[in-house]
Write a protein that holds these residues in place. Structure first.
Motif, PDB file in Angstrom:
ATOM      1  N   ILE A  72     119.913 -80.118  45.737  1.00 21.72           N
ATOM      2  CA  ILE A  72     120.105 -80.101  47.191  1.00 21.72           C
ATOM      3  C   ILE A  72     118.899 -79.484  47.911  1.00 21.72           C
ATOM      4  O   ILE A  72     118.391 -80.080  48.868  1.00 21.72           O
ATOM      5  N   PRO A  73     118.379 -78.310  47.472  1.00 23.86           N
ATOM      6  CA  PRO A  73     117.153 -77.812  48.126  1.00 23.86           C
ATOM      7  C   PRO A  73     115.970 -78.766  47.984  1.00 23.86           C
ATOM      8  O   PRO A  73     115.155 -78.890  48.903  1.00 23.86           O
ATOM      9  N   LEU A  74     115.885 -79.462  46.851  1.00 20.24           N
ATOM     10  CA  LEU A  74     114.817 -80.440  46.664  1.00 20.24           C
ATOM     11  C   LEU A  74     114.948 -81.585  47.673  1.00 20.24           C
ATOM     12  O   LEU A  74     113.955 -82.009  48.271  1.00 20.24           O
ATOM     13  N   ILE A  75     116.171 -82.051  47.883  1.00 15.87           N
ATOM     14  CA  ILE A  75     116.405 -83.106  48.885  1.00 15.87           C
ATOM     15  C   ILE A  75     116.017 -82.595  50.273  1.00 15.87           C
ATOM     16  O   ILE A  75     115.392 -83.312  51.058  1.00 15.87           O
ATOM     17  N   ILE A  76     116.371 -81.343  50.581  1.00 20.17           N
ATOM     18  CA  ILE A  76     116.018 -80.759  51.883  1.00 20.17           C
ATOM     19  C   ILE A  76     114.500 -80.736  52.062  1.00 20.17           C
ATOM     20  O   ILE A  76     113.994 -81.098  53.131  1.00 20.17           O
ATOM     21  N   LEU A  77     113.781 -80.314  51.030  1.00 24.73           N
ATOM     22  CA  LEU A  77     112.313 -80.270  51.128  1.00 24.73           C
ATOM     23  C   LEU A  77     111.715 -81.657  51.344  1.00 24.73           C
ATOM     24  O   LEU A  77     110.815 -81.829  52.168  1.00 24.73           O
ATOM     25  N   ILE A  78     112.207 -82.630  50.622  1.00 19.69           N
ATOM     26  CA  ILE A  78     111.704 -84.004  50.771  1.00 19.69           C
ATOM     27  C   ILE A  78     112.005 -84.521  52.171  1.00 19.69           C
ATOM     28  O   ILE A  78     111.145 -85.117  52.831  1.00 19.69           O
ATOM     29  N   GLN A  79     113.232 -84.277  52.648  1.00 19.50           N
ATOM     30  CA  GLN A  79     113.592 -84.741  53.987  1.00 19.50           C
ATOM     31  C   GLN A  79     112.783 -84.019  55.062  1.00 19.50           C
ATOM     32  O   GLN A  79     112.384 -84.640  56.052  1.00 19.50           O
ATOM     33  N   ALA A  80     112.523 -82.734  54.872  1.00 21.74           N
ATOM     34  CA  ALA A  80     111.711 -81.989  55.843  1.00 21.74           C
ATOM     35  C   ALA A  80     110.284 -82.540  55.885  1.00 21.74           C
ATOM     36  O   ALA A  80     109.704 -82.693  56.971  1.00 21.74           O
ATOM     37  N   ALA A  81     109.742 -82.848  54.714  1.00 23.75           N
ATOM     38  CA  ALA A  81     108.383 -83.416  54.661  1.00 23.75           C
ATOM     39  C   ALA A  81     108.347 -84.780  55.358  1.00 23.75           C
ATOM     40  O   ALA A  81     107.425 -85.064  56.124  1.00 23.75           O
ATOM     41  N   LEU A  82     109.364 -85.602  55.111  1.00 18.80           N
ATOM     42  CA  LEU A  82     109.429 -86.914  55.782  1.00 18.80           C
ATOM     43  C   LEU A  82     109.580 -86.757  57.288  1.00 18.80           C
ATOM     44  O   LEU A  82     108.966 -87.501  58.070  1.00 18.80           O
ATOM     45  N   LEU A  83     110.394 -85.817  57.686  1.00 20.64           N
ATOM     46  CA  LEU A  83     110.610 -85.556  59.119  1.00 20.64           C
ATOM     47  C   LEU A  83     109.312 -85.137  59.784  1.00 20.64           C
ATOM     48  O   LEU A  83     108.960 -85.644  60.860  1.00 20.64           O
TER      49      LEU A  83
END
Length: 89
Positions: A72-83
Motif C-alpha cells: 500500500i505505501p508503494l502504491i501511494i508513492l507511485i501514485q504520488a509520483a504520477l500525480l
C-alpha cells in the motif's frame, strides 16, 4: 478544472476504500463473508490507496500481512509520483 476533478476522484475513492476496509474488518470479527484482498488492492490502485492506508491503522486491519504493509505505501508513492508528473507537467 481538471485538477479539481482529479482531487475529488481521489477523495471519493479514498473514502470508499476506507469504508470497505472497515466493513471487511467488521465482517472478519463476526466471521462473515469477507472482501477479497484483490478487491482491496484494486480499490487502492484505482485511487483509494490513502484510504486503505488510513483504514489499515484505524481498524488495525491487514497490518500483519507484509504485502499490505509494503504494497500500500508503494502504491501511494507511485501514485504520488504520477500525480506530480501530471500536475507539474
Amino acid at each position: 478544472m481538471g485538477q479539481k476533478i482529479l482531487w475529488l476522484y481521489i477523495l471519493i475513492m479514498s473514502i470508499l476504500t476506507f469504508s470497505v476496509c472497515g466493513a471487511d474488518k467488521f465482517a472478519a470479527q463476526r466471521q462473515k463473508r469477507r472482501v477479497p484482498e484483490k478487491v482491496l488492492f484494486g480499490l487502492s490502485i484505482l485511487g483509494g490507496s490513502v484510504g486503505m492506508y488510513l483504514g489499515m491503522f484505524t481498524f488495525r486491519h491487514k497490518t500483519k500481512h507484509w504485502y499490505f504493509v509494503i504494497g500500500i505505501p508503494l502504491i501511494i508513492l507511485i501514485q504520488a509520483a504520477l500525480l506530480l508528473y501530471f500536475v507539474l507537467g
